[in-house]
Design an enzyme around this catalytic site. Structure first.
Site, PDB file in Angstrom:
ATOM      1  N   LYS A   1      48.794  62.145  13.663  1.00 18.41           N
ATOM      2  CA  LYS A   1      49.000  61.551  11.977  1.00 18.41           C
ATOM      3  C   LYS A   1      48.151  61.718  11.436  1.00 18.41           C
ATOM      4  O   LYS A   1      46.894  60.956  11.232  1.00 18.41           O
ATOM      5  CB  LYS A   1      49.446  59.923  12.471  1.00 18.41           C
ATOM      6  CG  LYS A   1      49.791  59.370  10.871  1.00 18.41           C
ATOM      7  CD  LYS A   1      50.442  57.625  11.155  1.00 18.41           C
ATOM      8  CE  LYS A   1      49.285  56.956  10.970  1.00 18.41           C
ATOM      9  NZ  LYS A   1      50.229  55.592  10.221  1.00 18.41           N
TER      10      LYS A   1
ATOM     11  N   GLN B   1      53.325  45.155   3.441  1.00 16.25           N
ATOM     12  CA  GLN B   1      53.800  45.131   4.990  1.00 16.25           C
ATOM     13  C   GLN B   1      54.650  43.972   5.568  1.00 16.25           C
ATOM     14  O   GLN B   1      55.265  44.029   6.634  1.00 16.25           O
ATOM     15  CB  GLN B   1      52.679  45.588   6.349  1.00 16.25           C
ATOM     16  CG  GLN B   1      53.477  45.836   7.540  1.00 16.25           C
ATOM     17  CD  GLN B   1      53.579  46.621   7.706  1.00 16.25           C
ATOM     18  OE1 GLN B   1      54.305  46.074   9.024  1.00 16.25           O
ATOM     19  NE2 GLN B   1      53.571  47.330   7.168  1.00 16.25           N
TER      20      GLN B   1
ATOM     21  N   MET C   1      47.065  41.910  12.586  1.00 12.62           N
ATOM     22  CA  MET C   1      48.372  43.609  12.430  1.00 12.62           C
ATOM     23  C   MET C   1      46.384  44.146  11.493  1.00 12.62           C
ATOM     24  O   MET C   1      47.149  45.180  11.105  1.00 12.62           O
ATOM     25  CB  MET C   1      48.630  43.022  12.188  1.00 12.62           C
ATOM     26  CG  MET C   1      49.898  42.523  13.198  1.00 12.62           C
ATOM     27  SD  MET C   1      49.671  42.924  14.593  1.00 12.62           S
ATOM     28  CE  MET C   1      50.401  44.725  14.271  1.00 12.62           C
ATOM     29  N   GLY C   2      46.098  43.100  10.762  1.00 14.85           N
ATOM     30  CA  GLY C   2      45.641  43.781   9.261  1.00 14.85           C
ATOM     31  C   GLY C   2      44.518  44.490   9.246  1.00 14.85           C
ATOM     32  O   GLY C   2      44.356  45.454   8.421  1.00 14.85           O
TER      33      GLY C   2
ATOM     34  N   ASP D   1      41.262  47.202  10.967  1.00 10.67           N
ATOM     35  CA  ASP D   1      41.913  49.078  11.840  1.00 10.67           C
ATOM     36  C   ASP D   1      40.442  49.456  10.987  1.00 10.67           C
ATOM     37  O   ASP D   1      40.762  50.704  11.993  1.00 10.67           O
ATOM     38  CB  ASP D   1      43.613  49.521  11.252  1.00 10.67           C
ATOM     39  CG  ASP D   1      43.532  48.991   9.889  1.00 10.67           C
ATOM     40  OD1 ASP D   1      43.001  48.951   8.870  1.00 10.67           O
ATOM     41  OD2 ASP D   1      44.618  49.692   9.316  1.00 10.67           O
TER      42      ASP D   1
ATOM     43  N   LYS E   1      36.916  45.087   8.242  1.00 10.24           N
ATOM     44  CA  LYS E   1      37.908  44.104   8.469  1.00 10.24           C
ATOM     45  C   LYS E   1      38.048  43.125   9.056  1.00 10.24           C
ATOM     46  O   LYS E   1      37.662  43.287  10.768  1.00 10.24           O
ATOM     47  CB  LYS E   1      39.249  45.330   8.405  1.00 10.24           C
ATOM     48  CG  LYS E   1      39.219  45.645   7.309  1.00 10.24           C
ATOM     49  CD  LYS E   1      40.576  46.589   7.250  1.00 10.24           C
ATOM     50  CE  LYS E   1      41.244  47.283   6.223  1.00 10.24           C
ATOM     51  NZ  LYS E   1      42.542  47.732   6.190  1.00 10.24           N
TER      52      LYS E   1
ATOM     53  N   GLY F   1      46.792  43.777  17.030  1.00 18.23           N
ATOM     54  CA  GLY F   1      46.865  45.453  16.037  1.00 18.23           C
ATOM     55  C   GLY F   1      46.465  45.877  16.051  1.00 18.23           C
ATOM     56  O   GLY F   1      46.092  45.874  14.808  1.00 18.23           O
TER      57      GLY F   1
END
Length: 322
Positions: free
Chosen positions: A67, A138, A220-221, A223, A227, A293
């Protein structure tokens, strides 16, 4: 080559489909049958964009692909979503490219799916109050995925932009849920039993002292390097589960607590091991459980592969000579 548009992808794969697909690939990872390859993620130097490539393969399915895409922060003014990505699938037998799948929607639901799997596996069975930190694009994927695996009685939400939180609350209320737009993240944390964070923050939003025993958090933020959504002391106090440990300590929420010596990579439990029964999840009602995540390639590839297979089975999509 099969080309699957954004609108077709939405009709081919539901949130519920994505949850089970991601569960299967996390389990394959735990069994050593699926592997994510090294991630490329770079600042473009144009349009304030960040671009990345994630690749991997699952020999048990089988599928292989990548991806590519990223974050273009000025897209909303152009009538586009800020996150843009596409998935390219290859024939594992020959290496020939077989499908190009628009991945904006699929990225949203595969992210929600991972969080929902963590909630299903790790949250207390009686937890029914959901907190959402960050009410951007999201957030609705996260809500829909969570309610697919857990009865939710009430939602508390916060965003740096109060109008965004208020707008989210109205939409959630129209969906039939009691939802409160809170003025502070602390208010969300103190009310919720399940918390999902989904922001681009680069400093802590949730602090250790706000979190009650027994809470489950899906972070989940984070990545990308830099961050951060959680107080490192909170990460250090939790039982931590990950999609992939190496990625969690390098670009995920765990990077800061790991750098501070509060956690070790060896102590992070892949969620797939919980799904297969190889590792324990929650051990008591008092545990604070945390799922970091980061978003791995195999999540993207498994939902794209499902879309491609369903498109071919139903004679949909566009076949082009390649």
């Amino acid at each position: 080559m099969l080309i699957i548009s954004e609108s077709l992808a939405q009709s081919l794969v539901s949130v519920e489909d994505a949850i089970e697909a991601v569960a299967s690939v996390f389990s394959a990872m735990a069994r050593g049958e699926a592997r994510n390859y090294p991630v490329v993620r770079e600042v473009v130097g144009h349009a304030d964009a960040v671009f990345g490539v994630k690749a991997g393969g699952d020999i048990s399915a089988p599928f292989l692909g990548l991806k590519a895409g990223g974050y273009w922060p000025h897209n909303l003014g152009r009538g586009l979503t800020n996150h843009q990505s596409s998935t390219l699938l290859f024939d594992p037998e020959t290496g020939r490219a077989t499908a190009l799948v628009s991945a904006n929607y699929l990225t949203g639901i595969r992210t929600g799916a991972a969080s929902a799997l963590a909630t299903r596996s790790l949250a207390r069975k009686d937890a029914s109050v959901l907190g959402i930190i960050g009410t951007g694009g999201q957030s609705l994927h996260q809500l829909r995925a969570t309610v697919a695996v857990r009865r939710i009685d009430r939602v508390h939400a916060w965003d740096m932009q109060p109008e965004s939180a208020a707008r989210f609350a109205r939409v959630v209320q129209e969906m039939g849920f009691d939802c409160v737009a809170e003025s502070t993240p602390e208010a969300v944390a103190r009310a919720a039993e399940i918390i999902v964070t989904v922001t681009p923050s680069q400093k802590p939003i949730l602090m250790r002292d706000w979190i009650r025993p027994g809470t489950h958090i899906s972070a989940m933020g984070a990545d990308t390097r830099g961050k951060q959504e959680l107080d490192p002391a909170l990460v250090g106090a939790a039982r931590v589960f990950v999609d992939e440990a190496a990625q969690a300590v390098s670009i995920g929420e765990c990077q800061h607590a790991h750098a501070a010596g509060l956690i070790r990579a060896a102590d992070l439990v892949p969620l797939g091991q919980v799904l297969t029964g190889a590792a324990r999840g929650r051990t008591s009602q008092e545990d604070i459980t945390l799922f970091d995540g980061t978003g791995v390639a195999l999540q993207d590839l498994v939902v794209a592969d499902l879309a491609a297979r369903r498109a071919r089975d139903s004679g949909r999509g566009t076949e082009v000579a390649y």
